[in-house]
Design a protein around this motif. Structure first.
Motif, PDB file in Angstrom:
ATOM      1  N   CYS A   1     -51.148   9.787  12.324  1.00 45.11           N
ATOM      2  CA  CYS A   1     -50.022   9.741  12.947  1.00 45.11           C
ATOM      3  C   CYS A   1     -49.983   7.917  13.109  1.00 45.11           C
ATOM      4  O   CYS A   1     -49.136   7.422  13.886  1.00 45.11           O
ATOM      5  CB  CYS A   1     -50.227  10.059  14.341  1.00 45.11           C
ATOM      6  SG  CYS A   1     -51.896  10.075  15.014  1.00 45.11           S
TER       7      CYS A   1
ATOM      8  N   ARG B   1     -43.181   8.245  17.226  1.00 51.13           N
ATOM      9  CA  ARG B   1     -43.979   7.254  18.042  1.00 51.13           C
ATOM     10  C   ARG B   1     -43.755   5.811  17.433  1.00 51.13           C
ATOM     11  O   ARG B   1     -44.342   5.317  16.712  1.00 51.13           O
ATOM     12  CB  ARG B   1     -45.537   7.660  17.834  1.00 51.13           C
ATOM     13  CG  ARG B   1     -45.953   9.130  18.401  1.00 51.13           C
ATOM     14  CD  ARG B   1     -46.959   9.585  18.019  1.00 51.13           C
ATOM     15  NE  ARG B   1     -46.996  11.134  18.469  1.00 51.13           N
ATOM     16  CZ  ARG B   1     -47.033  11.910  17.444  1.00 51.13           C
ATOM     17  NH1 ARG B   1     -46.984  11.432  16.031  1.00 51.13           N
ATOM     18  NH2 ARG B   1     -46.761  13.311  17.637  1.00 51.13           N
TER      19      ARG B   1
ATOM     20  N   GLN C   1     -51.611   8.687  20.807  1.00 50.76           N
ATOM     21  CA  GLN C   1     -51.436   9.896  20.220  1.00 50.76           C
ATOM     22  C   GLN C   1     -52.898  10.269  19.598  1.00 50.76           C
ATOM     23  O   GLN C   1     -53.312  11.535  19.736  1.00 50.76           O
ATOM     24  CB  GLN C   1     -50.449  10.024  19.093  1.00 50.76           C
ATOM     25  CG  GLN C   1     -50.639  11.263  18.141  1.00 50.76           C
ATOM     26  CD  GLN C   1     -50.180  12.457  18.661  1.00 50.76           C
ATOM     27  OE1 GLN C   1     -49.711  12.406  20.081  1.00 50.76           O
ATOM     28  NE2 GLN C   1     -50.510  13.724  18.296  1.00 50.76           N
TER      29      GLN C   1
END
Lengths: 293, 325, 154
Positions: free
Chosen positions: B257, B271, B280
């Motif tokens: 991520c 994001r 995250q």
């Protein structure tokens, strides 16, 4: 080992921040692990006590200029100060050459440097510092220290490129497959590199997928091949990619070799003159062409 | 108790009994957990291997299927190798395996991972040293913690005390003709310099999603994947096709991520900004996994701290989050 | 055993080299048939990834064809290409790939003969060097089976 440049550096930083000449100052501060150092972001003069300067300040802070919050700040008319060694300043100069940042948006605090070390146990200076030509920076807004603070860099001369050149063809390929097969494609090298500022890296493009995403030998060779090409004539040999690599791969070798060849064949060295045209942007009638049939 | 020589003999015997043996060996990158042929090459005195057990259970590149577009065929690549002995990984890595099990095996099961786990015996080597980044005891484990191990070897002088902690471990010891030791105390575990108090962290994370603190704790982060890929519990992946004009393979790869291109195959990376991606990472480990499987997805192995090129320090981040009002 | 024939990919600029290769055909100059031509607008259009992909997909050599300096339809595309390919050639050598597997030629629309000669010479060189094994082992599953591209001998 602390340096006597720490106090003048803090004083200069406090002056810049309190006078409002800069909105953000990126420098070095203490990290938890051992004697190590990490980047710190300062916004007010009271914070300047956090600033340190010693021979562990290896990071090239110019890499943050191409990331938030610097990007937004500069876009909004702000100014960023960066504590930078001669090698880091070459990166800033290249960014200026490539129109990524305006000269007057960045305040360069040049540090007279006598070499840095990557880990506390090693007595020798980082390999990137051997044979350094920019211990005393040439491009800066403020210079901390003088010729007297640029001690000689200890250690054997750097000969990693020569060692590869001494190998025959198949031994070179063997060397690279051995090294690159362990790349996990975490892209720490790319993210650490001040010159890798593309909004979207070619490795992330999938229509078409030029570079395999997989961290397989094939995908790894493709990634490092294209990274080397994209850094040819731009790499300032700051060594951040190799330092960042968690798998200990000498990733800087390729781009450093190409930049050296460019220097030999075209008398062009990246980041030495912020006014110069970038290497791949121009050409000359008398460029080397003997290899063309 | 077993001497190092006899222990190596036992591993040799496991190899002869068709176990693929993974063990720590010194390599260019440092000490790596790799498949070995000769137990004599095993390294014993490192703190941690550079890589994690993911290389055994959840490899960075895994071929799922082979296809031929012209022939319109697609065949699954089976992965049914024999038994695997993981020797000499550390207690934190074994504990991480337990966390991955909870996440990947259950209501929705990752069948390939589960099958590999089924064939895996964990013979863990308890730590006799620790470095500045180790903080396993703060995460509820410890240098001698048996979580996730089938067999745990506790150092005592130059020898090892053998403890079995699961039926699989007992069976494995029987297979090799080894007997577990009861009532013997090993050397005391190493003292960890690093401690972090995480009481109340979950409650903080439940409500600080929009807190400005995420900006300050992630300022140094350059959004590379070093901490994610070195982490023993990070397990996100991507599935891609790698093909020539007609033939190719479907691969499962690690993904994280932290990359700007993460989840783009499903339209976009939600994001935006490093702080959101770093958030995250923390949220996933210390909140979402707790919500889902009631475990914190961190074992305190400290690899993220060692791997970070810019000194982002998980312990300090956690302290800042706990202390933040 | 049948000797494997070299596979050569050529990227030719639309304005000069491609027309030169065309001329070789229309004037019936014989040359080796193991070359596959990809037409591009300009030698300056050729990205290093094209060459990488060619090797990955089984090419034993790549030929780049562009206009002679001064003749570029876009004024300086070939001069940019010259810098780029100087660097690329150095990179290949450093990685341990024979530089002979990467050939650049300036070939005008009138030089059909030069094109034919280049192809023949490169084919000979590659036959001497043998197939590019470096990439082969990594990409076996991507490669086109030999039978599908068999070239008929005249």
């Amino acid at each position: 080992m602390t340096s006597n440049l720490e106090e003048p550096l803090r004083a200069k930083a406090a002056e810049l921040l309190s006078s409002g000449k800069v909105d953000l100052l990126i420098g070095y501060g203490r990290a938890f692990l051992g004697e190590s150092v990490r980047p710190v972001f300062l916004r007010q003069d009271a914070d300047t006590a956090k600033l340190i300067w010693n021979d562990r300040c290896a990071h090239n802070l110019a890499t943050y200029l191409m990331k938030e919050p610097c990007l937004g700040l500069v876009k909004g008319g702000g100014r960023v100060a960066v504590v930078a060694k001669g090698c880091d300043i070459r990166a800033i100069a290249t960014l200026i050459q490539e129109n990524q940042i305006e000269r007057d948006r960045v305040h360069i605090i040049g540090m007279a440097c006598s070499g840095v070390r990557y880990d506390e146990d090693s007595r020798d200076m980082a390999i990137k510092c051997r044979g350094c030509e920019v211990q005393l920076p040439a491009l800066y807004d403020d210079l901390i220290g003088s010729e007297a603070d640029t001690g000689e860099v200890e250690g054997e001369p750097r000969e990693d490129i020569e060692r590869i050149l001494a190998l025959d063809r198949s031994a070179r390929w063997e060397f690279w497959t051995r090294e690159l097969s362990r790349c996990i494609k975490c892209y720490a090298c790319r993210q650490a590199c001040p010159m890798c500022y593309c909004g979207e890296c070619i490795t992330e493009k999938s229509r078409p997928q030029w570079i395999d995403k997989a961290a397989s030998l094939k995908g790894n060779i493709a990634f490092h091949y294209i990274r080397a090409m994209h850094l040819a004539g731009r790499c300032v040999a700051c060594g951040e990619c190799a330092r960042a690599c968690p798998m200990n791969i000498p990733v800087d070798l390729l781009s450093r070799f190409l930049s050296r060849r460019v220097e030999e064949a075209y008398a062009y060295k990246a980041g030495m003159d912020p006014e110069a045209d970038p290497f791949f942007l121009v050409n000359r009638q008398d460029d080397p062409g003997e290899f063309i049939r | 108790m077993i001497s190092k020589e006899r222990l190596l003999d036992a591993i040799r015997e496991a190899g002869a009994k068709d176990y693929a043996v993974f063990a720590p060996v010194a390599k260019d990158a440092g000490v790596m957990l790799e498949e070995i042929d000769d137990p004599a090459s095993i390294n014993f005195d490192h703190v941690l291997t550079v890589n994690t057990l993911k290389d055994v259970g959840l490899p960075r590149v895994e071929a799922l299927a082979e296809f031929d577009r012209d022939a319109r065929t697609m065949e699954a690549i089976r992965d049914d190798d024999g038994k695997v002995l993981v020797f000499g990984s550390r207690p934190c890595d074994a504990a991480a395996q337990k966390i991955l099990d909870a996440i990947l095996i259950g209501e929705i099961t990752d069948s390939r991972y589960a099958a590999r786990r089924e064939r895996m015996v964990m013979m863990t080597l308890a730590c006799s040293t620790a470095d500045d980044a180790c903080f396993c005891s703060s995460m509820g484990y410890g240098p001698h913690d048996p979580t996730g191990s089938d067999v745990l070897l506790l150092p005592k002088g130059t020898e090892f005390i053998v403890r079995s902690h699961t039926p699989r471990g007992e069976e494995f010891l029987r297979e090799l003709g080894m007997t577990p030791d009861a009532d013997v105390e090993g050397d005391p575990p190493p003292e960890l310099k690093r401690k972090v108090e995480t009481g109340g962290l979950k409650e903080k994370l439940d409500k600080n999603f929009d807190d400005p603190i995420w900006n300050s704790v992630s300022e140094n982060c350059v959004s590379c994947g070093a901490c994610f890929y070195m982490c023993p519990t990070c397990h996100c992946f991507d599935v891609i096709d790698e093909s020539g004009l007609s033939r190719g393979r479907r691969l499962r790869l690690w993904d994280t991520c932290s990359f700007a291109g993460f989840t783009k195959m499903a339209s976009h990376q939600p994001r935006v900004g490093r702080h959101a991606r770093y958030r995250q990472r923390i949220m996933h480990k210390f909140k979402y996994t707790v919500d889902n499987v009631n475990l914190v997805a961190c074992v305190g192995d400290g690899r993220c701290i060692r791997a970070c090129p810019y000194g982002v320090d998980l312990c300090e981040v956690l302290e800042a989050l706990v202390g933040n009002e | 055993m049948v000797k494997s024939r070299p596979r050569i990919v050529a990227f030719l600029c639309n304005w000069c080299s491609y027309a030169g290769a065309d001329l070789a055909g229309t004037t019936r100059i014989k040359h080796r048939a193991e070359v596959r031509v990809v037409r591009v607008p300009c030698s300056g259009r050729i990205d290093p990834t094209f060459i990488l992909k060619a090797y990955e997909r089984g090419a034993d050599a790549v030929i780049i064809g562009g206009c002679h300096p001064g003749d570029c339809h876009y004024v300086s595309g070939n001069l940019h290409a010259r810098r780029r390919f100087y660097v690329l050639r150095e990179l290949l050598g450093f990685l341990g790939i024979e530089q002979e597997r990467f050939q650049v030629t300036w070939c005008s629309a009138a030089e059909g003969e030069k094109w034919a000669r280049t192809v023949d010479e490169v084919c000979d060189t590659i036959e001497r060097l043998g197939p590019l094994e470096s990439f082969k082992s990594m990409t076996d599953y991507l490669r086109i089976p030999e039978k599908e591209i068999s070239l008929s001998d005249e």
